[in-house]
Design a protein around this motif. Sequence first.
Motif, PDB file in Angstrom:
ATOM      1  N   MET A 148      40.096  23.408  37.144  1.00  0.00           N
ATOM      2  CA  MET A 148      39.238  24.468  37.635  1.00  0.00           C
ATOM      3  C   MET A 148      40.044  25.548  38.362  1.00  0.00           C
ATOM      4  O   MET A 148      39.754  26.713  38.230  1.00  0.00           O
ATOM      5  CB  MET A 148      38.174  23.860  38.547  1.00  0.00           C
ATOM      6  N   THR A 149      41.047  25.143  39.104  1.00  0.00           N
ATOM      7  CA  THR A 149      41.852  26.110  39.852  1.00  0.00           C
ATOM      8  C   THR A 149      42.542  27.102  38.922  1.00  0.00           C
ATOM      9  O   THR A 149      42.524  28.308  39.169  1.00  0.00           O
ATOM     10  CB  THR A 149      42.903  25.385  40.708  1.00  0.00           C
ATOM     11  N   ALA A 150      43.145  26.599  37.851  1.00  0.00           N
ATOM     12  CA  ALA A 150      43.853  27.484  36.921  1.00  0.00           C
ATOM     13  C   ALA A 150      42.892  28.446  36.249  1.00  0.00           C
ATOM     14  O   ALA A 150      43.211  29.633  36.077  1.00  0.00           O
ATOM     15  CB  ALA A 150      44.600  26.651  35.888  1.00  0.00           C
ATOM     16  N   VAL A 151      41.723  27.968  35.896  1.00  0.00           N
ATOM     17  CA  VAL A 151      40.732  28.830  35.240  1.00  0.00           C
ATOM     18  C   VAL A 151      40.254  29.916  36.200  1.00  0.00           C
ATOM     19  O   VAL A 151      40.153  31.089  35.822  1.00  0.00           O
ATOM     20  CB  VAL A 151      39.537  27.988  34.726  1.00  0.00           C
ATOM     21  N   GLU A 152      39.992  29.524  37.444  1.00  0.00           N
ATOM     22  CA  GLU A 152      39.548  30.501  38.438  1.00  0.00           C
ATOM     23  C   GLU A 152      40.626  31.555  38.691  1.00  0.00           C
ATOM     24  O   GLU A 152      40.333  32.759  38.742  1.00  0.00           O
ATOM     25  CB  GLU A 152      39.176  29.811  39.739  1.00  0.00           C
ATOM     26  N   LEU A 153      41.863  31.118  38.830  1.00  0.00           N
ATOM     27  CA  LEU A 153      42.958  32.075  39.027  1.00  0.00           C
ATOM     28  C   LEU A 153      43.098  33.008  37.833  1.00  0.00           C
ATOM     29  O   LEU A 153      43.313  34.221  38.007  1.00  0.00           O
ATOM     30  CB  LEU A 153      44.269  31.332  39.269  1.00  0.00           C
ATOM     31  N   LEU A 154      42.968  32.474  36.647  1.00  0.00           N
ATOM     32  CA  LEU A 154      43.081  33.299  35.440  1.00  0.00           C
ATOM     33  C   LEU A 154      41.960  34.337  35.381  1.00  0.00           C
ATOM     34  O   LEU A 154      42.209  35.504  35.054  1.00  0.00           O
ATOM     35  CB  LEU A 154      43.074  32.419  34.192  1.00  0.00           C
ATOM     36  N   VAL A 155      40.755  33.929  35.701  1.00  0.00           N
ATOM     37  CA  VAL A 155      39.623  34.869  35.680  1.00  0.00           C
ATOM     38  C   VAL A 155      39.830  35.977  36.704  1.00  0.00           C
ATOM     39  O   VAL A 155      39.628  37.160  36.403  1.00  0.00           O
ATOM     40  CB  VAL A 155      38.297  34.123  35.924  1.00  0.00           C
ATOM     41  N   TRP A 156      40.233  35.612  37.918  1.00  0.00           N
ATOM     42  CA  TRP A 156      40.513  36.619  38.936  1.00  0.00           C
ATOM     43  C   TRP A 156      41.627  37.556  38.484  1.00  0.00           C
ATOM     44  O   TRP A 156      41.536  38.772  38.640  1.00  0.00           O
ATOM     45  CB  TRP A 156      40.921  35.964  40.257  1.00  0.00           C
ATOM     46  N   TRP A 157      42.698  36.979  37.929  1.00  0.00           N
ATOM     47  CA  TRP A 157      43.838  37.797  37.506  1.00  0.00           C
ATOM     48  C   TRP A 157      43.422  38.793  36.421  1.00  0.00           C
ATOM     49  O   TRP A 157      43.768  39.968  36.487  1.00  0.00           O
ATOM     50  CB  TRP A 157      44.985  36.912  37.019  1.00  0.00           C
ATOM     51  N   VAL A 158      42.694  38.310  35.434  1.00  0.00           N
ATOM     52  CA  VAL A 158      42.268  39.198  34.338  1.00  0.00           C
ATOM     53  C   VAL A 158      41.392  40.331  34.861  1.00  0.00           C
ATOM     54  O   VAL A 158      41.589  41.499  34.498  1.00  0.00           O
ATOM     55  CB  VAL A 158      41.532  38.390  33.244  1.00  0.00           C
ATOM     56  N   ALA A 159      40.444  39.995  35.728  1.00  0.00           N
ATOM     57  CA  ALA A 159      39.551  41.027  36.261  1.00  0.00           C
ATOM     58  C   ALA A 159      40.313  42.058  37.090  1.00  0.00           C
ATOM     59  O   ALA A 159      40.116  43.272  36.934  1.00  0.00           O
ATOM     60  CB  ALA A 159      38.457  40.368  37.105  1.00  0.00           C
ATOM     61  N   LEU A 160      41.199  41.584  37.952  1.00  0.00           N
ATOM     62  CA  LEU A 160      41.949  42.508  38.804  1.00  0.00           C
ATOM     63  C   LEU A 160      42.968  43.325  38.012  1.00  0.00           C
ATOM     64  O   LEU A 160      43.177  44.515  38.280  1.00  0.00           O
ATOM     65  CB  LEU A 160      42.625  41.737  39.931  1.00  0.00           C
ATOM     66  N   PHE A 161      43.602  42.707  37.027  1.00  0.00           N
ATOM     67  CA  PHE A 161      44.556  43.437  36.190  1.00  0.00           C
ATOM     68  C   PHE A 161      43.836  44.503  35.366  1.00  0.00           C
ATOM     69  O   PHE A 161      44.320  45.632  35.232  1.00  0.00           O
ATOM     70  CB  PHE A 161      45.313  42.466  35.285  1.00  0.00           C
ATOM     71  N   ALA A 162      42.673  44.163  34.836  1.00  0.00           N
ATOM     72  CA  ALA A 162      41.889  45.144  34.071  1.00  0.00           C
ATOM     73  C   ALA A 162      41.489  46.323  34.955  1.00  0.00           C
ATOM     74  O   ALA A 162      41.550  47.479  34.517  1.00  0.00           O
ATOM     75  CB  ALA A 162      40.657  44.478  33.472  1.00  0.00           C
ATOM     76  N   LEU A 163      41.099  46.035  36.185  1.00  0.00           N
ATOM     77  CA  LEU A 163      40.755  47.108  37.119  1.00  0.00           C
ATOM     78  C   LEU A 163      41.969  48.000  37.385  1.00  0.00           C
ATOM     79  O   LEU A 163      41.850  49.228  37.415  1.00  0.00           O
ATOM     80  CB  LEU A 163      40.236  46.511  38.425  1.00  0.00           C
TER      81      LEU A 163
END
Length: 53
Positions: A1-16
């Motif tokens: 779960m931790t890796a998935v959460e970090l990946l989701v945050w990273w993708v959203a912030l990188f896209a922004l």
Amino acid sequence: MTAVELLVWWVALFALWIVLISTVDVLEVAVGSAAALVAAVAAHAARRAVRRR
């Protein structure tokens, strides 16, 4: 779960980051990627701290 959460945050912030910059070049992508990773780790840590209460 931790890796998935970090990946989701990273993708959203990188896209922004990519949306908000004016010129997309290699340096901007590298800086945005690193900044998004730091912010993703901070967001994950904040969520974990709130969950512990």
